[in-house]
Scaffold this active site. Structure first.
Site, PDB file in Angstrom:
ATOM      1  CE  LYS A 202      -3.209   2.881   0.684  1.00  0.00           C
ATOM      2  NZ  LYS A 202      -4.557   3.034   0.257  1.00  0.00           N
ATOM      3  CB  CYS A 256      -3.737   8.407   0.344  1.00  0.00           C
ATOM      4  SG  CYS A 256      -5.399   8.187   0.959  1.00  0.00           S
TER       5      CYS A 256
END
Ligand code: SAJ
Length: 417
Positions: A202, A256
């Site tokens: 991720k 993010c």
């Protein structure tokens, strides 16, 4: 099967609703009573395409409800925020607190999945010891692993279903159980790996994008001094079958891409060189745009600047880490009067909902976010409202000829005028 989802934000809420739609009994957990009360009434407090309808249906079907602290369940998903601290370290307090609460109700045979983006090693080093306070042993009495979300705000529901997913357990059984669980609604492939790889996966995906955007931003600066239009350059380069340069802009926002690379740097500061530099390059873009605004205004004292767009990207109501707010702060520090317009977050402090009021009397209009609705702007009317009609487009979104016909002096980030 009963599923508990801690954290009813942009990721937890759609995930909870999706599992409920697939037929599971789902209990959402959030400390924020406003979120919990809204959900129990079948409503939501955030904006995401299609989510309000999905949640309403799930609540009305009796398969989704919310509480403020976890109750017994068969599966626990943790989807709480993992912000960064001032000194760019992962702030894992919400994850730790969620795990502490789960440990109190954990029973033999349960499965715990961390969805929150976290530094590599979080399941093994942070979650395991907290959950084992229950007296149960990870990978023997309960399963544990990481399955990061990969969805993009604005398209969360469709991406939750169609994107490929990673299932990384702390042991093989945990991996298999995670994969089986998500298979109830995920149509993409689910790749099996271990927890640590899933965690890094991720981070590496978002870092790839950050580094690529930093490259585009560096090119924009180089092109400005070389007399080249960076947007044209990138569009031609990207015709090459193996080249995909991202777009420059006023900086990288969101919770993010502007955050996750730091989780790698934190663990490996001596090795993560490009990653660190890319973060600094992107974080420096608001300052770069502020300098460009200064040049355009040629030292005018106390200029009035109107910025169009406040969110971190187009067509969402999310302002987390928005580079536009940093840009506004930098301009104010220099003595500019700054007005910001955004139809998605109008009414929030300092954000104007009426574009004409925002632009009125300005010496410079900066297009900060490429919201689709800005395609419909009446440029002639706006130019007429300005004290001096100048436009700085940071997204290559407004057609130069159209702007100039309307009376604006047009400037573009990544191109010398
Ligand atoms: N941006 C640029 N140039 C570009 C693309 C984006 O300057 O070419 C800027 C945007 O303006 C925005 C920021 O980057 O400020 C991030 O926007 P984004 O649309 O690239 O990504 P996010 O943060 O909304 O979602 C990302 C996605 N990750 C990847 O594409 C690798 C999403 O799939 C993740 O699930 C999400 O992060 C997340 O939750 O981690």
């Amino acid at each position: 099967m009963k599923l508990s989802v801690t954290g009813l934000g942009y990721i937890g809420l759609p995930t909870a609703a999706m599992f409920a739609k697939a037929g599971l009994e789902v209990v959402g957990v959030d400390k924020n009573t406003r979120v919990v009360d809204a959900l129990n009434r079948g409503t939501i407090v955030i904006h995401e395409n299609g989510l309000a309808e999905l949640v309403k249906e799930a609540v009305e079907s009796g398969r989704l409800r919310a509480v403020t602290s976890p109750e017994e369940a068969d599966v626990f998903i943790i989807a709480v925020p993992t912000p960064i601290t001032e000194d760019k370290k992962a702030d894992m307090r919400f994850v730790a607190a969620a795990a502490e609460d789960i440990a109190k109700v954990l029973k033999k045979g349960d499965l715990v999945i961390l969805e929150s983006t976290s530094p590599a090693g979080t399941c093994d080093e942070l979650l395991k010891p907290i959950l084992e306070k229950s007296g149960l042993k990870a990978c023997e009495d309960f399963s544990l692993g990481h399955s990061p979300e990969r969805v993009i705000p604005g398209h969360i529901l469709e991406e939750l279903v169609n994107n490929d997913r990673v299932a990384g357990g702390c042991d093989e059984r945990s991996t298999r159980r995670i994969k089986e669980l998500y298979s109830v609604f995920v149509k993409g492939n689910i790749y099996e790996t271990n927890a640590r790889t899933a965690e890094m996966c991720k981070l590496a995906e978002n870092t790839f994008r950050d580094v690529n955007i930093a490259f585009a931003n560096e090119l924009a600066k180089i092109c400005e001094s070389q007399g080249i239009n960076v947007w044209e350059l990138i569009s031609i380069c990207n015709r090459h079958p193996r080249v995909n340069i991202h777009q420059p802009g006023p900086g990288v926002g969101g919770h993010c891409i502007a955050v996750d690379p730091w989780f790698i740097v934190e663990k490996e500061p001596d090795k993560a060189k490009i990653i660190d530099l890319a973060r600094h390059t992107n974080d420096g873009m608001p300052e770069y745009v502020a300098n460009k605004a200064d040049e355009i205004l040629k030292g005018k004292a106390s200029p009035r600047i109107a910025i169009l767009g406040a969110t971190y990207k187009p067509d969402v109501d999310d302002m987390r880490e928005s580079p536009i707010m940093t840009l506004a702060a930098r301009l104010r520090e220099r003595g500019c009067e700054v007005m910001i317009h955004d139809p998605f977050v109008k009414g929030r402090e300092g954000i104007e909902g009426d574009v004409e009021l925002c632009v009125k009397g300005s010496d410079l209009v900066i297009l900060g976010v490429n919201h689709s609705c800005y395609r419909e702007l009446d440029l002639e009317k706006l130019a007429g409202l300005c004290e001096a009609p100048r436009l700085l487009d940071t997204r290559n979104f407004i057609d130069r000829e159209k702007a100039e016909r309307a009376g604006f002096e047009y400037h573009l980030l990544g191109r010398r005028d």
